[in-house]
Design a protein around this motif. Structure first.
Motif, short mmCIF file in Angstrom:
data_model
loop_
_atom_site.label_atom_id
_atom_site.label_comp_id
_atom_site.label_asym_id
_atom_site.label_seq_id
_atom_site.Cartn_x
_atom_site.Cartn_y
_atom_site.Cartn_z
N PRO A 209 -36.01 11.87 -18.03
CA PRO A 209 -37.46 12.12 -18.13
C PRO A 209 -38.04 11.76 -19.49
O PRO A 209 -39.18 11.27 -19.57
CB PRO A 209 -37.57 13.62 -17.84
CG PRO A 209 -36.37 13.94 -17.02
CD PRO A 209 -35.28 13.07 -17.57
N SER A 213 -40.92 8.86 -19.88
CA SER A 213 -42.25 9.26 -20.36
C SER A 213 -42.61 8.58 -21.67
O SER A 213 -43.66 8.87 -22.25
CB SER A 213 -42.29 10.79 -20.54
OG SER A 213 -41.36 11.20 -21.53
N ASN A 214 -41.75 7.67 -22.12
CA ASN A 214 -41.99 6.91 -23.34
C ASN A 214 -42.67 5.59 -22.96
O ASN A 214 -42.02 4.69 -22.42
CB ASN A 214 -40.66 6.65 -24.05
CG ASN A 214 -40.82 5.92 -25.37
OD1 ASN A 214 -41.79 5.21 -25.61
ND2 ASN A 214 -39.83 6.08 -26.24
#
Length: 403
Positions: A209, A213-214
């Motif tokens: 995750p 999410s980067n």
């Protein structure tokens, strides 16, 4: 600083040779069927487009395994997996040489793909972990040169051996080379020095995750998807064009076309040095016009112009791949091997799509249809890269963009 920088110059050379060899043996096997697709179609009495499964099968397997392999490596280490996977790879390569049906042949190719990310993903993580600064980009360029030369050699060897002795003998030769090179990597590659087993496998998997999410990392995954999509689409379907009239090239001649891959051997380390000087975004953006110009040349009728176009396309795509590969370890905040594993997944999923998505366009529109879809992919990649490869805290009038 590299692993070998505190030792003598001979050891530095041997270290670089080990990295080069790891890249070579991976792609020696990955692409070894691409120059003999028309021969496989005739052998197994199947449509030409279906033979693209021999290219996509190892790509799908690699994409499936890559995230898990990154997690395992983050827990248990690097070197033993790199050379061990090469030794295991020999078995499915030999089995492929004995396959009596096309489905069994594709299964063997899939089994090859299950071992390949142990070499690819872990070697890239090893480079990012054991080196820093400009040395990382330079060694990534060395590794990419190995992968390019390996991909070229796999196609060339199978093409020429097939012409003289048949495709089964060609795959036996590939298996023997795989064994010898894997033993060389085991002897030459220094044991990891900076690796620390910081995560259990579950905790490494839990880093997904964070990576997903980067935005900069996601953009790099997208670029990787597009790189292999473009490469597989071009060099799978150009075979069918050149095997048909008016060219009617046989397997040896088709494998000779892949000499354009050597342009990538030259351009990869140059791309790494240029990125250190001018920034990744500038160098990456310059690759797209070269690819578009090369694709335009492949639409011409004269064979020399087609080969020149393929040289431009191949060289520029490997510029893109060198920059994206090095950027993964740079932009990942933690669990770098897991991040590389995710990158490899996106990369090979892109290659899988590049193998089968253009099939309908090839059937309905021929080579121009394949060119059109690669152009569309390159435009998407360029837009994503320009938007998300900016450094953190980017300001529009920043004088220097180190990304």
């Amino acid at each position: 600083m590299s692993v070998g920088s505190k030792t003598g110059p001979v050891r530095v050379v041997l270290f670089n040779l080990a990295i080069l060899s790891a890249g070579f043996v991976t792609f020696l096997n990955m692409w070894c069927t691409q120059s003999i697709l028309p021969v496989l179609a005739a052998t197994f009495h199947i449509p030409e487009a279906r033979t693209s499964l021999t290219v996509t099968a190892p790509l799908v397997a690699t994409a499936m395994m890559a995230p898990l392999i990154g997690a395992i490596s983050d827990r248990f280490g690097r070197k033993k997996f790199i050379y061990g996977a090469g030794l295991v790879l020999v078995l499915p390569t030999l089995l492929a040489a004995t396959a009596q049906s096309f489905d069994l042949f594709v299964l063997c190719r899939f089994l090859q793909g299950l071992t390949l990310p142990f070499i690819f993903a872990i070697t890239v993580a090893y480079i990012g972990e054991e080196t820093s600064g400009p040395a990382t980009a330079r060694l990534a360029g060395t590794y990419m040169s190995g992968t390019i030369f390996g991909g070229f050699s796999g196609r060339l060897i199978t093409g020429f051996v097939t012409s003289e002795y048949g495709w089964r003998t060609a795959l036996v030769v590939i298996a023997i080379l795989t064994l010898l090179i894997s033993l060389a990597v085991a002897a030459l590659l220094p044991r990891e020095q900076k690796f620390r087993p910081l995560f259990g496998i579950g905790r490494a998997m839990a880093s997904f995750p964070l990576h997903l999410s980067n935005p900069r990392l996601l953009a790099t995954f997208t670029v990787g998807f597009g790189v292999l999509f473009s490469l597989v689409a071009v060099f799978t379907y150009i075979n069918f064009r050149l095997a048909a009239a008016p060219y009617a090239l046989g397997p040896a001649a088709l494998s000779g076309i892949f000499i354009v891959y050597l342009g990538g051997v030259v351009i990869s380390p140059i791309a790494a040095r240029l990125s250190n000087r001018f920034g990744r975004r500038v160098v990456m953006a310059s690759a797209v016009p070269l690819i578009l110009a090369g694709l335009a040349l492949t639409l011409a009728r004269p064979l020399p112009l087609i080969v020149l176009g393929l040289l431009l396309v191949c060289s520029a795509i490997f510029m893109q791949q060198t920059l994206a590969t090095a950027f993964v370890s740079t932009v990942a905040q933690t669990a770098k091997s897991t991040a590389v594993g995710l990158y490899v997944t996106f990369y090979y999923v892109g290659g899988s799509f590049g193998g089968f998505v253009p099939a309908g366009l090839w059937r309905d529109y021929g080579w121009p249809g394949c060119v059109a879809i690669v152009i569309a992919m390159q435009i998407v990649m360029l837009a994503v890269m320009l938007r998300f490869w900016r450094p953190p805290g980017f300001v529009r009038d920043t004088a220097h963009d180190p990304a």
